[in-house]
Scaffold this motif. Structure first.
Motif, PDB file in Angstrom:
ATOM      1  N   ILE A 166      89.199  69.354  19.338  1.00 22.19           N
ATOM      2  CA  ILE A 166      88.720  69.647  20.688  1.00 22.19           C
ATOM      3  C   ILE A 166      88.873  68.344  21.487  1.00 22.19           C
ATOM      4  N   PRO A 167      89.606  68.372  22.623  1.00 20.51           N
ATOM      5  CA  PRO A 167      89.973  67.106  23.297  1.00 20.51           C
ATOM      6  C   PRO A 167      88.841  66.508  24.140  1.00 20.51           C
ATOM      7  N   VAL A 168      87.668  66.453  23.528  1.00 17.80           N
ATOM      8  CA  VAL A 168      86.480  65.993  24.253  1.00 17.80           C
ATOM      9  C   VAL A 168      85.790  64.938  23.398  1.00 17.80           C
ATOM     10  N   GLU A 169      85.398  63.820  24.019  1.00 14.71           N
ATOM     11  CA  GLU A 169      84.686  62.766  23.307  1.00 14.71           C
ATOM     12  C   GLU A 169      83.196  62.916  23.594  1.00 14.71           C
ATOM     13  N   CYS A 170      82.399  62.978  22.539  1.00 12.65           N
ATOM     14  CA  CYS A 170      80.941  63.086  22.685  1.00 12.65           C
ATOM     15  C   CYS A 170      80.357  61.691  22.507  1.00 12.65           C
ATOM     16  N   VAL A 171      79.654  61.190  23.509  1.00 11.44           N
ATOM     17  CA  VAL A 171      79.082  59.841  23.442  1.00 11.44           C
ATOM     18  C   VAL A 171      77.552  59.916  23.474  1.00 11.44           C
ATOM     19  N   VAL A 172      76.937  59.333  22.455  1.00 12.40           N
ATOM     20  CA  VAL A 172      75.478  59.220  22.394  1.00 12.40           C
ATOM     21  C   VAL A 172      75.136  57.748  22.643  1.00 12.40           C
ATOM     22  N   ARG A 173      74.147  57.520  23.500  1.00 13.43           N
ATOM     23  CA  ARG A 173      73.730  56.132  23.790  1.00 13.43           C
ATOM     24  C   ARG A 173      72.235  55.962  23.529  1.00 13.43           C
ATOM     25  N   ASN A 174      71.907  54.897  22.822  1.00 15.16           N
ATOM     26  CA  ASN A 174      70.505  54.532  22.598  1.00 15.16           C
ATOM     27  C   ASN A 174      70.082  53.368  23.481  1.00 15.16           C
ATOM     28  N   LEU A 228      67.248  53.333  26.177  1.00 14.67           N
ATOM     29  CA  LEU A 228      67.304  54.648  26.820  1.00 14.67           C
ATOM     30  C   LEU A 228      66.353  55.572  26.061  1.00 14.67           C
ATOM     31  N   ASN A 229      65.398  56.120  26.792  1.00 16.96           N
ATOM     32  CA  ASN A 229      64.376  56.919  26.138  1.00 16.96           C
ATOM     33  C   ASN A 229      64.180  58.238  26.877  1.00 16.96           C
ATOM     34  N   PRO A 230      64.657  59.369  26.346  1.00 18.45           N
ATOM     35  CA  PRO A 230      65.355  59.450  25.055  1.00 18.45           C
ATOM     36  C   PRO A 230      66.809  58.983  25.185  1.00 18.45           C
ATOM     37  N   TYR A 231      67.532  59.056  24.082  1.00 16.02           N
ATOM     38  CA  TYR A 231      68.975  58.770  24.068  1.00 16.02           C
ATOM     39  C   TYR A 231      69.664  59.640  25.126  1.00 16.02           C
ATOM     40  N   THR A 232      70.902  59.281  25.494  1.00 16.78           N
ATOM     41  CA  THR A 232      71.670  60.148  26.393  1.00 16.78           C
ATOM     42  C   THR A 232      72.859  60.742  25.636  1.00 16.78           C
ATOM     43  N   PHE A 233      73.343  61.862  26.141  1.00 22.04           N
ATOM     44  CA  PHE A 233      74.504  62.548  25.553  1.00 22.04           C
ATOM     45  C   PHE A 233      75.496  62.794  26.683  1.00 22.04           C
ATOM     46  N   GLU A 234      76.721  62.286  26.526  1.00 25.43           N
ATOM     47  CA  GLU A 234      77.739  62.409  27.581  1.00 25.43           C
ATOM     48  C   GLU A 234      79.035  62.961  26.999  1.00 25.43           C
ATOM     49  N   LEU A 235      79.844  63.541  27.887  1.00 23.05           N
ATOM     50  CA  LEU A 235      81.157  64.056  27.489  1.00 23.05           C
ATOM     51  C   LEU A 235      82.249  63.373  28.305  1.00 23.05           C
ATOM     52  N   PHE A 236      83.368  63.071  27.643  1.00 19.99           N
ATOM     53  CA  PHE A 236      84.551  62.518  28.310  1.00 19.99           C
ATOM     54  C   PHE A 236      85.758  63.329  27.854  1.00 19.99           C
ATOM     55  N   LEU A 237      86.694  63.530  28.762  1.00 17.32           N
ATOM     56  CA  LEU A 237      87.946  64.188  28.382  1.00 17.32           C
ATOM     57  C   LEU A 237      88.829  63.168  27.676  1.00 17.32           C
ATOM     58  N   PHE A 286      71.934  51.871  10.097  1.00 20.67           N
ATOM     59  CA  PHE A 286      72.263  50.560  10.661  1.00 20.67           C
ATOM     60  C   PHE A 286      71.001  49.711  10.825  1.00 20.67           C
ATOM     61  N   ASP A 287      69.891  50.340  11.194  1.00 20.48           N
ATOM     62  CA  ASP A 287      68.633  49.598  11.332  1.00 20.48           C
ATOM     63  C   ASP A 287      68.278  48.906  10.007  1.00 20.48           C
ATOM     64  N   ASP A 288      68.461  49.628   8.911  1.00 23.58           N
ATOM     65  CA  ASP A 288      68.161  49.043   7.593  1.00 23.58           C
ATOM     66  C   ASP A 288      69.079  47.859   7.285  1.00 23.58           C
ATOM     67  N   ALA A 289      70.218  47.774   7.972  1.00 25.42           N
ATOM     68  CA  ALA A 289      71.157  46.664   7.770  1.00 25.42           C
ATOM     69  C   ALA A 289      70.989  45.598   8.861  1.00 25.42           C
ATOM     70  N   GLY A 290      69.892  45.694   9.623  1.00 28.48           N
ATOM     71  CA  GLY A 290      69.616  44.686  10.657  1.00 28.48           C
ATOM     72  C   GLY A 290      70.483  44.839  11.896  1.00 28.48           C
ATOM     73  N   LEU A 291      70.938  46.080  12.155  1.00 34.81           N
ATOM     74  CA  LEU A 291      71.835  46.312  13.293  1.00 34.81           C
ATOM     75  C   LEU A 291      71.298  47.408  14.207  1.00 34.81           C
ATOM     76  N   LEU A 292      71.519  47.232  15.502  1.00 33.49           N
ATOM     77  CA  LEU A 292      71.165  48.268  16.480  1.00 33.49           C
ATOM     78  C   LEU A 292      72.397  49.116  16.742  1.00 33.49           C
ATOM     79  N   LEU A 293      72.244  50.438  16.589  1.00 35.02           N
ATOM     80  CA  LEU A 293      73.329  51.345  16.976  1.00 35.02           C
ATOM     81  C   LEU A 293      73.149  51.605  18.470  1.00 35.02           C
ATOM     82  N   VAL A 294      73.912  50.879  19.274  1.00 30.04           N
ATOM     83  CA  VAL A 294      73.771  50.919  20.736  1.00 30.04           C
ATOM     84  C   VAL A 294      74.308  52.236  21.295  1.00 30.04           C
ATOM     85  N   ASP A 295      75.538  52.577  20.900  1.00 30.16           N
ATOM     86  CA  ASP A 295      76.146  53.847  21.319  1.00 30.16           C
ATOM     87  C   ASP A 295      77.315  54.155  20.392  1.00 30.16           C
TER      88      ASP A 295
END
Ligand code: TMP
Ligand code: ASP
Length: 237
Positions: A87-95, A113-122, A166-175
């Motif tokens: 499906i030619p759509v990119e789903c982006v989640v941002r924290n 971002l509280n809550p996370y955001t959900f975006e679509l890109f072609l 990622f949190d357990d590895a000391g990393l923030l999953l930004v998006d």
């Protein structure tokens, strides 16, 4: 499993047919692209690191009940996957705010971002991967409303599983960006790859960027950062 002809050559991966109509081989190359392919460079070891990173993450997601394209690792740069109709759509989640969200809305980078955001890109480099919404996906026939519901549900589940990993590895999953496809049985399955090429990861304490923004922003030590992330997660390289 026999590798047959090249089906498609993307910016970072090549896709090959196999003797099984339901299986493809993905070859992870060292090509590293940014700005919709306007900048491409070869980075040593990148194909191998991303292939192994992706295999590790996809197996974690499968274990959490998320259907993925992953079948098995074949070689340093090759993986066997289920054949999907993408499906030619990119789903982006941002924290946290970063990248195009910061540019678009003028908010501060790193804002939670509280809550996370959900975006679509072609997914269309020639058009610069434009921002779209769900009604565009349905109106132009890129996917159905039901498929979108499932893509969003799976994207949020991926966020839950990977934010913790990622949190357990000391990393923030930004998006992060996901792509989905339809398998021969009609189900929606996570495709493409999950690697530091398609997400933002910051060190939790120092906020050091450990993802493809190092390449986009010319920060250097790109693959060294990917390898450090892999090592912190316990990915065998
Ligand atoms: P953005 O801030 O540029 O919209 O990107 C959001 C996330 O999606 C970021 O983790 C990078 C990833 N991404 C890709 O992997 N490929 C793309 O083509 C784009 C535009 C973003
Ligand atoms: N993957 C996209 C490209 O090559 C966008 C990016 O990651 O910056 O251009």
């Amino acid at each position: 499993m026999e590798k047959r002809e090249e089906l498609y050559r993307g910016k970072a991966k090549s896709v090959y047919k196999t003797d099984d109509a339901d299986r493809l081989i993905l070859l992870f190359r060292n090509d590293t692209s940014a700005f919709d392919g306007k900048r491409i460079e070869q980075l040593d070891r990148k194909g191998m690191v991303n292939n192994k990173f992706n295999a590790f993450i996809m197996q974690k997601l499968e274990a959490a009940g998320i259907p993925t394209q992953f079948d098995k690792l074949l070689a340093d740069n090759e993986v066997l996957v289920k054949k999907l109709d993408m499906i030619p759509v990119e789903c982006v989640v941002r924290n946290y705010a970063a990248g195009s969200l910061v540019k678009r809305l003028g908010v501060e980078e790193g804002m939670k971002l509280n809550p996370y955001t959900f975006e679509l890109f072609l997914k269309d480099d020639a058009k610069g991967d434009p921002f779209i919404n769900e009604s565009h996906v349905v109106a132009f026939g890129w996917g159905t409303a039901e498929q979108l519901v499932r893509m969003k549900e799976l994207s949020l589940k991926v966020n839950d599983v990977l934010s913790k990993l990622f949190d357990d590895a000391g990393l923030l999953l930004v998006d992060f960006k996901l792509e989905f496809g339809v398998f021969s049985d009609g189900s929606i399955v996570l495709g493409d790859e999950f690697s530091p090429d398609g997400c933002r990861l910051w060190d939790k304490d120092t906020k050091k960027k450990m993802d493809k923004d190092r390449f986009r922003q010319g920060l250097g030590d790109v693959i060294e950062a990917y390898e450090e992330v892999a090592q912190r997660l316990g990915v065998p390289l």
